[in-house]
Design a protein around this motif. Structure first.
Motif, PDB file in Angstrom:
ATOM      1  N   ILE A 147       4.340  12.461   4.136  1.00 43.57           N
ATOM      2  CA  ILE A 147       4.534  11.276   4.693  1.00 43.57           C
ATOM      3  C   ILE A 147       3.352  11.298   5.809  1.00 43.57           C
ATOM      4  CG2 ILE A 147       5.465   9.532   6.064  1.00 43.57           C
ATOM      5  CD1 ILE A 147       8.053  10.534   4.602  1.00 43.57           C
ATOM      6  N   MET A 148       3.306  12.252   6.593  1.00 46.31           N
ATOM      7  CA  MET A 148       2.526  12.215   7.683  1.00 46.31           C
ATOM      8  C   MET A 148       0.875  12.686   7.073  1.00 46.31           C
ATOM      9  SD  MET A 148       4.391  11.583   9.821  1.00 46.31           S
ATOM     10  CE  MET A 148       6.158  11.381  10.114  1.00 46.31           C
ATOM     11  N   LYS A 149       0.824  13.393   6.206  1.00 47.74           N
ATOM     12  CA  LYS A 149      -0.490  13.804   5.614  1.00 47.74           C
ATOM     13  C   LYS A 149      -1.145  12.587   4.640  1.00 47.74           C
ATOM     14  CE  LYS A 149      -1.719  17.997   7.040  1.00 47.74           C
ATOM     15  NZ  LYS A 149      -3.016  18.055   7.884  1.00 47.74           N
ATOM     16  N   GLY A 150      -0.322  11.892   4.140  1.00 48.54           N
ATOM     17  CA  GLY A 150      -0.375  10.812   3.317  1.00 48.54           C
ATOM     18  C   GLY A 150      -1.070   9.769   4.264  1.00 48.54           C
ATOM     19  N   PHE A 151      -0.411   9.354   5.274  1.00 46.26           N
ATOM     20  CA  PHE A 151      -0.777   8.452   6.245  1.00 46.26           C
ATOM     21  C   PHE A 151      -1.881   8.598   6.723  1.00 46.26           C
ATOM     22  CE2 PHE A 151       3.429   6.556   6.629  1.00 46.26           C
ATOM     23  CZ  PHE A 151       3.270   5.125   6.465  1.00 46.26           C
ATOM     24  N   VAL A 152      -2.506   9.714   7.169  1.00 42.36           N
ATOM     25  CA  VAL A 152      -3.791  10.199   7.726  1.00 42.36           C
ATOM     26  C   VAL A 152      -4.826  10.109   6.580  1.00 42.36           C
ATOM     27  CG1 VAL A 152      -4.068  12.571   7.275  1.00 42.36           C
ATOM     28  CG2 VAL A 152      -5.081  11.707   9.462  1.00 42.36           C
ATOM     29  N   ILE A 217       1.149   0.472   0.977  1.00 42.91           N
ATOM     30  CA  ILE A 217      -0.005   0.251   1.619  1.00 42.91           C
ATOM     31  C   ILE A 217      -1.210   0.908   0.720  1.00 42.91           C
ATOM     32  CG2 ILE A 217      -1.451   1.241   3.654  1.00 42.91           C
ATOM     33  CD1 ILE A 217       1.190   1.018   5.232  1.00 42.91           C
ATOM     34  N   ALA A 218      -0.886   2.148   0.049  1.00 50.29           N
ATOM     35  CA  ALA A 218      -1.830   2.724  -0.558  1.00 50.29           C
ATOM     36  C   ALA A 218      -2.286   1.816  -2.043  1.00 50.29           C
ATOM     37  CB  ALA A 218      -1.208   3.860  -1.338  1.00 50.29           C
ATOM     38  N   THR A 219      -1.299   1.095  -2.739  1.00 47.26           N
ATOM     39  CA  THR A 219      -1.323   0.209  -3.792  1.00 47.26           C
ATOM     40  C   THR A 219      -2.203  -0.865  -3.103  1.00 47.26           C
ATOM     41  OG1 THR A 219       0.739   0.944  -4.730  1.00 47.26           O
ATOM     42  CG2 THR A 219      -0.205  -1.123  -5.457  1.00 47.26           C
ATOM     43  N   PHE A 220      -1.888  -1.528  -2.040  1.00 44.98           N
ATOM     44  CA  PHE A 220      -2.638  -2.748  -1.648  1.00 44.98           C
ATOM     45  C   PHE A 220      -4.143  -2.277  -1.197  1.00 44.98           C
ATOM     46  CE2 PHE A 220      -3.632  -5.517   2.025  1.00 44.98           C
ATOM     47  CZ  PHE A 220      -3.667  -6.585   1.765  1.00 44.98           C
ATOM     48  N   SER A 337     -14.376   5.483  -3.187  1.00 47.61           N
ATOM     49  CA  SER A 337     -13.589   4.682  -2.253  1.00 47.61           C
ATOM     50  C   SER A 337     -12.089   5.026  -2.767  1.00 47.61           C
ATOM     51  CB  SER A 337     -13.850   3.149  -2.374  1.00 47.61           C
ATOM     52  OG  SER A 337     -15.065   2.888  -2.046  1.00 47.61           O
ATOM     53  N   LEU A 338     -11.986   5.242  -4.004  1.00 41.97           N
ATOM     54  CA  LEU A 338     -10.722   5.133  -4.669  1.00 41.97           C
ATOM     55  C   LEU A 338     -10.331   6.827  -4.254  1.00 41.97           C
ATOM     56  CD1 LEU A 338     -10.650   3.329  -7.966  1.00 41.97           C
ATOM     57  CD2 LEU A 338      -9.288   2.749  -5.732  1.00 41.97           C
ATOM     58  N   MET A 339     -11.031   7.700  -3.998  1.00 48.34           N
ATOM     59  CA  MET A 339     -10.825   9.308  -3.722  1.00 48.34           C
ATOM     60  C   MET A 339      -9.825   9.137  -2.483  1.00 48.34           C
ATOM     61  SD  MET A 339     -11.177  12.039  -4.916  1.00 48.34           S
ATOM     62  CE  MET A 339     -12.784  11.993  -5.948  1.00 48.34           C
ATOM     63  N   ASN A 340      -9.877   8.233  -1.541  1.00 49.62           N
ATOM     64  CA  ASN A 340      -8.772   8.272  -0.503  1.00 49.62           C
ATOM     65  C   ASN A 340      -7.357   8.001  -0.988  1.00 49.62           C
ATOM     66  OD1 ASN A 340     -10.489   8.843   1.876  1.00 49.62           O
ATOM     67  ND2 ASN A 340     -11.095   6.735   2.058  1.00 49.62           N
ATOM     68  N   ILE A 341      -7.350   7.180  -2.090  1.00 52.06           N
ATOM     69  CA  ILE A 341      -6.070   6.793  -2.551  1.00 52.06           C
ATOM     70  C   ILE A 341      -5.574   8.214  -3.437  1.00 52.06           C
ATOM     71  CG2 ILE A 341      -4.980   5.059  -3.900  1.00 52.06           C
ATOM     72  CD1 ILE A 341      -6.019   4.035  -1.377  1.00 52.06           C
ATOM     73  N   TRP A 342      -6.386   8.727  -4.276  1.00 50.87           N
ATOM     74  CA  TRP A 342      -5.779   9.971  -4.878  1.00 50.87           C
ATOM     75  C   TRP A 342      -5.409  10.892  -3.949  1.00 50.87           C
ATOM     76  CZ3 TRP A 342      -5.258   6.324  -8.002  1.00 50.87           C
ATOM     77  CH2 TRP A 342      -6.437   5.891  -8.741  1.00 50.87           C
ATOM     78  N   ASN A 343      -6.358  11.025  -3.027  1.00 55.98           N
ATOM     79  CA  ASN A 343      -5.993  12.087  -2.115  1.00 55.98           C
ATOM     80  C   ASN A 343      -4.501  11.791  -1.390  1.00 55.98           C
ATOM     81  OD1 ASN A 343      -6.091  13.907   0.257  1.00 55.98           O
ATOM     82  ND2 ASN A 343      -8.065  13.753   0.493  1.00 55.98           N
ATOM     83  N   PHE A 344      -4.216  10.599  -1.101  1.00 54.01           N
ATOM     84  CA  PHE A 344      -2.952  10.266  -0.636  1.00 54.01           C
ATOM     85  C   PHE A 344      -1.670  10.638  -1.399  1.00 54.01           C
ATOM     86  CE2 PHE A 344       0.315   6.895  -1.086  1.00 54.01           C
ATOM     87  CZ  PHE A 344       0.827   7.052  -0.310  1.00 54.01           C
ATOM     88  N   LEU A 345      -2.001  10.387  -2.622  1.00 55.47           N
ATOM     89  CA  LEU A 345      -0.843  10.536  -3.564  1.00 55.47           C
ATOM     90  C   LEU A 345      -0.475  11.691  -3.850  1.00 55.47           C
ATOM     91  CD1 LEU A 345      -1.906   7.931  -6.495  1.00 55.47           C
ATOM     92  CD2 LEU A 345       0.145   7.744  -4.957  1.00 55.47           C
ATOM     93  N   GLY A 397      -8.833  14.535  -7.127  1.00 57.20           N
ATOM     94  CA  GLY A 397      -8.175  13.858  -5.692  1.00 57.20           C
ATOM     95  C   GLY A 397      -6.807  14.449  -5.538  1.00 57.20           C
ATOM     96  N   VAL A 398      -5.923  13.850  -6.551  1.00 60.74           N
ATOM     97  CA  VAL A 398      -4.626  14.255  -6.223  1.00 60.74           C
ATOM     98  C   VAL A 398      -4.149  15.761  -6.029  1.00 60.74           C
ATOM     99  CG1 VAL A 398      -2.414  14.242  -7.551  1.00 60.74           C
ATOM    100  CG2 VAL A 398      -3.616  12.425  -7.911  1.00 60.74           C
ATOM    101  N   CYS A 399      -4.760  16.616  -6.919  1.00 65.35           N
ATOM    102  CA  CYS A 399      -4.618  18.111  -6.679  1.00 65.35           C
ATOM    103  C   CYS A 399      -5.216  18.458  -5.445  1.00 65.35           C
ATOM    104  CB  CYS A 399      -5.138  18.704  -7.883  1.00 65.35           C
ATOM    105  SG  CYS A 399      -4.385  18.675  -9.434  1.00 65.35           S
ATOM    106  N   TYR A 400      -6.076  18.202  -5.067  1.00 64.60           N
ATOM    107  CA  TYR A 400      -6.875  18.655  -3.634  1.00 64.60           C
ATOM    108  C   TYR A 400      -5.732  17.980  -2.586  1.00 64.60           C
ATOM    109  CZ  TYR A 400      -9.795  18.872   0.564  1.00 64.60           C
ATOM    110  OH  TYR A 400     -10.106  19.023   1.778  1.00 64.60           O
ATOM    111  N   GLY A 401      -5.635  16.805  -2.716  1.00 64.29           N
ATOM    112  CA  GLY A 401      -4.802  16.305  -1.540  1.00 64.29           C
ATOM    113  C   GLY A 401      -3.294  16.954  -1.394  1.00 64.29           C
ATOM    114  N   SER A 402      -2.699  17.240  -2.588  1.00 68.93           N
ATOM    115  CA  SER A 402      -1.310  17.892  -2.640  1.00 68.93           C
ATOM    116  C   SER A 402      -1.432  19.252  -1.718  1.00 68.93           C
ATOM    117  CB  SER A 402      -0.906  18.451  -3.974  1.00 68.93           C
ATOM    118  OG  SER A 402      -1.684  19.313  -4.525  1.00 68.93           O
ATOM    119  N   GLN A 403      -2.428  19.720  -1.565  1.00 68.67           N
ATOM    120  CA  GLN A 403      -2.419  21.306  -0.894  1.00 68.67           C
ATOM    121  C   GLN A 403      -2.094  20.991   0.450  1.00 68.67           C
ATOM    122  OE1 GLN A 403      -2.424  23.805  -3.044  1.00 68.67           O
ATOM    123  NE2 GLN A 403      -2.875  21.991  -4.302  1.00 68.67           N
TER     124      GLN A 403
END
Length: 503
Positions: A147-152, A217-220, A337-345, A397-403
């Motif tokens: 949650i915390m890493k997702g919000f940042v 928020i991410a979807t919006f 722009s969408l890379m932030n969203i995949w990173n969040f997911l 984006g998703v796999c990088y963010g997951s780490q």
């Protein structure tokens, strides 16, 4: 009203949601370049110091360990936040002074220092927020860190939306906003953050509500970003969307108040936590030097070099990759722009799913590093051999963010929470280190050689095919490394599950 761990969580979310300014470099980079008379190489050098500052958080970890282990400073958390605020404001304020001409053009090295300070501040916020989240929710550390890493991860996109509403297209004012706004939010909320590791059976439902808000928020944001890359938004549309976004960002307070009233009205029976205390979490609470003397530390570090390094190299070069594959400017801007969203997911999903897997089956989190590296191999081969950057960028984006949720949580479980901030920030150095190797030595050198052979530029699959083949092999090696870590920590995670079953 009692300052519970729920209000603490809200304060952390608000700090996280405003502190991701390092992800907004693209907004003001052109202005910085023109105002300072930089060429592209010099601008890239300044950007490298941003990446170094944002990923090397050892000092933040050391300060956190020092001030929280002494009663002289109370909880000590305010000192860590204050150190971050000072750096944040100083870095961006002096960049703003330079861009506006209030001060003479600083030497490049001094500008690099300003950028380093501005980005380095984020590690002080993140270290405090992540460690407090792990300590407040020991049974669901993966979910809370996610949650915390997702919000940042969403912070950059949120700050950009606020900027467009307030200033239109004026990057100079955006720099002043970055100097002031996040610092004020942190100063206003940091007194609410504290460690209160109460354990009740009601933690998970309320954490799920925080998770739902993050997903909404991410979807919006995703919808807004896509529409803004297709249509030109009038001012009223910017005001409307930003107002909705601010209301969403404030909504975690309602979750916290509901959770607090629920606990006060009908106290739940205390559930035996997976980790009952710092001493019970691990047989030994390791400091940095002790952790570095173990094989597990270097296995985790090496796995992060493979997946974080190659992932960040891909993200940093996605515009050039898109251009070589003949994607349009609009398509490339949308993917960036969408890379932030995949990173969040990735950040959010990996923490949530690994917690679920741990609680249900006792499965070790390092397995998820292996699985995400396997997916990364698929993503790299997709880009390198089919040229499908849409699918490839989502996977990367998703796999990088997951780490960024898996690595801190695994660190706390293997080496303990007491010195977690120092240890996971040291391991996080794998990201810029790997990025330099793979960006410069692999992508940069190979692309330049292909471009020279083609008369100065390169177009087609062959430009990056070899680079992504190498990345695939690197992640293949990373799969083996993380599987070894998974096998070495099976007993640890089995003991965590046993504690839960006994409870």
């Amino acid at each position: 009203m009692e300052n519970s761990k729920w209000l603490s969580t809200v304060a952390i979310i608000w700090i996280q949601i405003t502190s991701g300014a390092a992800y907004t470099f693209g907004i003001y980079s052109a202005t910085l370049k023109s105002s300072q008379g930089y060429d592209q190489t010099t601008l890239n050098t300044v950007s490298v110091f941003k990446d170094i500052g944002g990923n090397i958080g050892v000092l933040a970890g050391l300060l956190y360990s020092a001030v929280t282990s002494s009663s002289r400073f109370g909880s000590g958390l305010w000192l860590v936040y204050l150190a971050g605020v000072v750096q944040f404001f100083t870095g961006y304020f002096f960049i703003w002074l330079s861009v506006t001409g209030v001060i003479d053009r600083p030497p490049v090295l001094l500008m690099c220092l300003f950028m380093f300070m501005a980005a380095h501040a984020q590690t002080f916020f993140s270290t405090t927020n992540i460690v407090v989240a792990v300590r407040n929710f020991p049974d669901y550390s993966g979910t809370s860190v996610g949650i915390m890493k997702g919000f940042v991860g969403l912070s950059g996109a949120i700050l950009i939306q606020i900027y467009h509403t307030l200033f239109g297209d004026n990057p100079t004012n955006f720099l002043l906003m970055l100097a002031v706004f996040p610092a004020l939010v942190c100063l206003a909320t940091m007194s609410l953050v504290h460690v209160n590791p109460s354990n009740t059976s009601n933690d998970k439902p309320h954490l799920n509500r925080f998770s739902l808000i993050a997903l909404i928020i991410a979807t919006f944001l995703m919808i807004i970003i896509i529409l803004q890359n297709i249509f030109t938004f009038p001012s009223w549309a910017h005001i409307l969307t930003t107002t909705i976004l601010v209301i969403m960002a404030l909504s975690p307070l309602q979750v916290a108040l509901t959770a607090q009233r629920s606990e006060q009205r009908s106290p739940s029976p205390v559930m035996a936590p997976l980790i009952t205390s710092l001493e019970d979490q691990n047989e030994v609470e390791m400091n940095l030097l002790q952790a570095m003397s173990t094989i597990n530390f270097w296995l985790l570090f090496l796995a992060m070099v493979c997946i974080m390094g190659s992932g960040l190299a891909t993200i940093n070069n996605i515009t050039q990759i898109g251009e070589s594959l003949d994607y349009s400017t609009v398509e490339i801007d949308t993917m960036v722009s969408l890379m932030n969203i995949w990173n969040f997911l990735g950040r959010f999903g990996a923490g949530f799913v690994s917690d679920l897997f741990l609680h249900k089956y006792g499965g070790g989190r390092p397995l998820f590093i292996s699985l995400t590296q396997l997916a990364m191999v698929v993503g790299y081969l997709t880009i390198g051999f089919s040229g499908n950057l849409y699918i490839g960028s989502v996977i990367v984006g998703v796999c990088y963010g997951s780490q960024w949720s898996l690595m801190p949580t695994i660190t706390s479980e293997i080496f303990g929470v007491k010195h977690m901030g120092t240890i996971f920030n040291t391991i996080a150095a794998a990201s810029p280190m790997g990025s330099y190797i793979f960006s410069v030595q692999v992508i940069g050198n190979i692309y330049d050689s292909k471009a020279q052979a083609s008369g100065g530029s390169c177009h087609g699959l062959h430009c990056f095919r070899l680079s992504f083949s190498i990345f695939s092999a690197v992640c293949g090696f990373g799969i083996i490394v993380s599987l070894v870590l998974f096998l070495r920590t099976r007993e640890l995670y089995a003991s965590i599950l046993q504690r839960r079953l006994k409870g």
